[in-house]
Write an enzyme that holds these catalytic residues in place. Structure first.
Site, PDB file in Angstrom:
ATOM      1  N   GLY A 101       0.835  -1.215   0.000  1.00 48.69           N
ATOM      2  CA  GLY A 101       0.000   0.000   0.000  1.00 48.69           C
ATOM      3  C   GLY A 101       0.861   1.254   0.000  1.00 48.69           C
ATOM      4  N   GLY A 133      -0.198   4.912  -1.043  1.00 48.98           N
ATOM      5  CA  GLY A 133      -1.178   5.640  -0.239  1.00 48.98           C
ATOM      6  C   GLY A 133      -0.528   6.768   0.556  1.00 48.98           C
ATOM      7  N   ASP A 185       1.913  -1.963  -4.605  1.00 49.73           N
ATOM      8  CA  ASP A 185       0.624  -1.257  -4.591  1.00 49.73           C
ATOM      9  C   ASP A 185      -0.083  -1.564  -5.909  1.00 49.73           C
ATOM     10  OD1 ASP A 185      -0.376   1.469  -2.776  1.00 49.73           O
ATOM     11  OD2 ASP A 185      -1.430   1.049  -4.657  1.00 49.73           O
ATOM     12  N   ASP A 207      -1.328  -6.783  -6.769  1.00 49.74           N
ATOM     13  CA  ASP A 207      -2.393  -6.931  -5.775  1.00 49.74           C
ATOM     14  C   ASP A 207      -1.882  -7.800  -4.626  1.00 49.74           C
ATOM     15  OD1 ASP A 207      -4.771  -7.605  -4.446  1.00 49.74           O
ATOM     16  OD2 ASP A 207      -5.921  -7.524  -6.309  1.00 49.74           O
ATOM     17  N   ILE A 208      -2.118  -7.378  -3.372  1.00 48.34           N
ATOM     18  CA  ILE A 208      -1.663  -8.238  -2.268  1.00 48.34           C
ATOM     19  C   ILE A 208      -2.458  -9.541  -2.215  1.00 48.34           C
ATOM     20  CG2 ILE A 208      -0.574  -6.681  -0.566  1.00 48.34           C
ATOM     21  CD1 ILE A 208      -3.422  -6.898   0.794  1.00 48.34           C
ATOM     22  N   TYR A 240     -14.596  -2.125   8.101  1.00 50.45           N
ATOM     23  CA  TYR A 240     -13.173  -1.768   8.256  1.00 50.45           C
ATOM     24  C   TYR A 240     -12.713  -1.951   9.709  1.00 50.45           C
ATOM     25  CZ  TYR A 240      -9.291   1.719   8.467  1.00 50.45           C
ATOM     26  OH  TYR A 240      -8.113   2.387   8.675  1.00 50.45           O
TER      27      TYR A 240
HETATM   28  P1  NAD Z   1      -4.607   5.036   1.497  1.00 49.36           P
HETATM   29  O1  NAD Z   1      -5.985   4.686   1.082  1.00 49.36           O
HETATM   30  O2  NAD Z   1      -4.074   6.380   1.167  1.00 49.36           O
HETATM   31  O3  NAD Z   1      -3.582   3.953   0.940  1.00 49.36           O
HETATM   32  C1  NAD Z   1      -3.867   2.603   0.852  1.00 49.36           C
HETATM   33  C2  NAD Z   1      -3.083   2.041  -0.329  1.00 49.36           C
HETATM   34  O4  NAD Z   1      -3.345   0.646  -0.410  1.00 49.36           O
HETATM   35  C3  NAD Z   1      -3.508   2.662  -1.666  1.00 49.36           C
HETATM   36  O5  NAD Z   1      -2.391   3.194  -2.343  1.00 49.36           O
HETATM   37  C4  NAD Z   1      -4.104   1.503  -2.437  1.00 49.36           C
HETATM   38  O6  NAD Z   1      -3.853   1.533  -3.830  1.00 49.36           O
HETATM   39  C5  NAD Z   1      -3.417   0.310  -1.777  1.00 49.36           C
HETATM   40  N1  NAD Z   1      -4.189  -0.918  -1.945  1.00 49.36           N
HETATM   41  C6  NAD Z   1      -5.509  -1.098  -1.732  1.00 49.36           C
HETATM   42  N2  NAD Z   1      -5.864  -2.350  -2.039  1.00 49.36           N
HETATM   43  C7  NAD Z   1      -4.734  -2.986  -2.451  1.00 49.36           C
HETATM   44  C8  NAD Z   1      -4.451  -4.285  -2.915  1.00 49.36           C
HETATM   45  N3  NAD Z   1      -5.422  -5.203  -3.039  1.00 49.36           N
HETATM   46  N4  NAD Z   1      -3.197  -4.608  -3.247  1.00 49.36           N
HETATM   47  C9  NAD Z   1      -2.212  -3.681  -3.156  1.00 49.36           C
HETATM   48  N5  NAD Z   1      -2.405  -2.416  -2.733  1.00 49.36           N
HETATM   49  C10 NAD Z   1      -3.671  -2.073  -2.388  1.00 49.36           C
HETATM   50  O7  NAD Z   1      -4.529   4.773   3.054  1.00 49.36           O
HETATM   51  P2  NAD Z   1      -3.474   5.338   4.106  1.00 49.36           P
HETATM   52  O8  NAD Z   1      -4.091   6.493   4.767  1.00 49.36           O
HETATM   53  O9  NAD Z   1      -2.142   5.453   3.513  1.00 49.36           O
HETATM   54  O10 NAD Z   1      -3.515   4.133   5.143  1.00 49.36           O
HETATM   55  C11 NAD Z   1      -2.545   3.126   5.156  1.00 49.36           C
HETATM   56  C12 NAD Z   1      -2.879   2.159   6.276  1.00 49.36           C
HETATM   57  O11 NAD Z   1      -2.991   2.872   7.501  1.00 49.36           O
HETATM   58  C13 NAD Z   1      -4.201   1.442   6.075  1.00 49.36           C
HETATM   59  O12 NAD Z   1      -4.079   0.135   6.548  1.00 49.36           O
HETATM   60  C14 NAD Z   1      -5.149   2.224   6.948  1.00 49.36           C
HETATM   61  O13 NAD Z   1      -6.189   1.407   7.400  1.00 49.36           O
HETATM   62  C15 NAD Z   1      -4.251   2.625   8.092  1.00 49.36           C
HETATM   63  N6  NAD Z   1      -4.747   3.802   8.807  1.00 49.36           N
HETATM   64  C16 NAD Z   1      -4.821   5.019   8.176  1.00 49.36           C
HETATM   65  C17 NAD Z   1      -5.323   6.104   8.870  1.00 49.36           C
HETATM   66  C18 NAD Z   1      -5.432   7.474   8.234  1.00 49.36           C
HETATM   67  O14 NAD Z   1      -6.058   8.365   8.823  1.00 49.36           O
HETATM   68  N7  NAD Z   1      -4.845   7.686   7.056  1.00 49.36           N
HETATM   69  C19 NAD Z   1      -5.733   5.963  10.209  1.00 49.36           C
HETATM   70  C20 NAD Z   1      -5.665   4.705  10.793  1.00 49.36           C
HETATM   71  C21 NAD Z   1      -5.137   3.632  10.088  1.00 49.36           C
HETATM   72  C1  AKB Z   2     -10.658   6.270   8.179  1.00 47.47           C
HETATM   73  O1  AKB Z   2     -11.329   7.282   8.420  1.00 47.47           O
HETATM   74  O2  AKB Z   2     -11.124   5.227   7.697  1.00 47.47           O
HETATM   75  C2  AKB Z   2      -9.204   6.306   8.551  1.00 47.47           C
HETATM   76  C3  AKB Z   2      -9.006   5.720   9.912  1.00 47.47           C
HETATM   77  C4  AKB Z   2      -9.217   6.547  11.103  1.00 47.47           C
HETATM   78  O3  AKB Z   2      -8.694   4.563  10.026  1.00 47.47           O
HETATM   79  N1  AKB Z   2      -8.729   7.644   8.467  1.00 47.47           N
END
Ligand code: NAD
Ligand code: AKB
Length: 337
Positions: free
Chosen positions: A10, A13, A35, A53-54, A153
């Site tokens: 990922g 992201g 990713d 894809d993972i 989620y």
């Molecule tokens: P994001 O949505 O920006 O990035 C997620 C990435 O995963 C994307 O680039 C997407 O293309 C990739 N992805 C999705 N499905 C995939 C697959 N099948 N194979 C390969 N890649 C795939 O999310 P983020 O904000 O960077 O979050 C990253 C992690 O942190 C996630 O696990 C999210 O749950 C966790 N998280 C984020 C937040 C936040 O506020 N951003 C808060 C809590 C937890």
């Molecule tokens: C979401 O809103 O889904 C994320 C999270 C808090 O995990 N930013």
């Protein structure tokens, strides 16, 4: 000989981009990133990037044949709002994808007789507060409180935490001899705010969306009530917490899942901070009852005492510093270009 790498799934992201940049700047140039999407131009060349894809088991097997994975930052996921529109797909990516990677990491640990580190970002979505009165009263929830998520989620995150603990401590528990187990470590993040990327598919997105819209001179209708309170954190602190937890000596850890947080504020206070920097911003409130329900079920704040005690967690950015020194100057510059 296989090349030793840090694997980031990922990686395209929001967190992934910030993590790749940080690790590359620190000189960790053996990065393998995966990713669905290609790396943005600014980060191309900072890792060996695989578009895939993972859920592709053949691809994962090929990667561990080619590379010796030392640490995994498993970031790939579908976030909370997107997960409600496609719950079965979210389950596939968030749970099946994590399970496949955990199993692969467990096998790698056993084969090399060395604990592979598996770092997993969990979320405030793992919590489910029953009502606003409880949310107001229990302002700093502990890791084991209110583990009753209301989103696909959140269910996925909570279960994957348990799977990580299982693979670290109990996998093959009935076998005659058990070689090295993987070393799963997780942080439960609040809503993250980056100055350099805009979120999509999450439910905490109203904060960063408001900020980025104002800096571009676009009107913004916030999808929650002004009194909605959530914990937030600036992206540099999120990256710091992942790296600190990964580097902590195993003997200092009393848990495998830790809350981390920085500041909590209402959507109205968020708007006021945005308005003080962009006085002409047009920010209105148009609550979406369903997304509001999710925000109301998430805690107003997290108790992160265990992370502070065990591995020295401290956010560098409180609310003033996050806005004044990180978000506002960088976002302003970004859209002036
Ligand atoms: P994001 O949505 O920006 O990035 C997620 C990435 O995963 C994307 O680039 C997407 O293309 C990739 N992805 C999705 N499905 C995939 C697959 N099948 N194979 C390969 N890649 C795939 O999310 P983020 O904000 O960077 O979050 C990253 C992690 O942190 C996630 O696990 C999210 O749950 C966790 N998280 C984020 C937040 C936040 O506020 N951003 C808060 C809590 C937890
Ligand atoms: C979401 O809103 O889904 C994320 C999270 C808090 O995990 N930013």
């Amino acid at each position: 000989m296989r090349k030793k790498v840090v694997l980031i799934t990922g990686a395209v992201g929001e967190i992934g981009q910030a993590l790749v940049r940080q690790l590359f700047d620190e000189g960790t140039n053996e990065l393998l990133t995966l990713d669905l999407h290609r790396m943005p131009a600014g980060l191309a060349g900072q890792s060996t990037h695989v578009e895939g894809d993972i859920l592709d088991q053949t691809l994962l097997t090929r990667l561990v044949t080619e590379f010796e994975v030392d640490t995994i930052f498993h970031l790939a996921a579908l976030l909370s709002t997107r997960g409600e529109f496609a719950p079965e797909l979210a389950h596939k990516v968030n749970v099946d994808g994590t399970l496949m990677l955990l199993q692969l990491a467990a096998e790698q640990s056993q084969r090399s007789d060395r604990s592979l580190k598996f770092i997993f970002p969990s979320s405030i979505a793992a919590y489910g507060m029953p009502d606003l009165e409880t949310k107001g009263r229990d302002a700093l929830v502990r890791e084991w409180d209110w583990n009753y998520p209301t989103t696909m989620y959140g269910c996925n995150k909570l279960y994957c935490e348990l799977l990580g603990i299982y693979y670290s401590q109990y996998y093959q528990q009935l076998a005659a001899s058990r070689p090295a187990m993987l070393d799963f470590r997780s942080v439960r993040f609040p809503g993250l705010i980056s100055a350099f990327t805009v979120p999509s598919g999450g439910t905490t997105d109203y904060g960063p969306e408001m900020l980025h819209a104002a800096a571009q001179g676009r009107p913004y209708a916030c999808f929650v009530r002004p009194d909605s309170t959530l914990p937030f954190m600036a992206m540099p602190d999120a990256i710091d917490s992942l790296l600190k937890l990964a580097a902590a000596p195993a003997e200092s850890l009393s848990r495998r899942v830790y809350n981390v947080t920085s500041f909590s504020l209402t959507a109205a206070a968020f708007r006021d901070r945005v308005l003080s920097a962009f006085p002409d911003a047009q920010i209105s409130f148009a609550p979406d009852v369903k997304r509001q329900g999710i925000v109301d079920s998430w805690p107003a704040g997290l108790n992160d005492k265990a992370a502070r005690r065990d591995w020295g967690w401290r956010p560098a950015y409180d609310v003033d510093r996050a806005f004044d020194e990180y978000l506002l100057p960088n976002i302003t510059r970004r859209y002036q270009k």
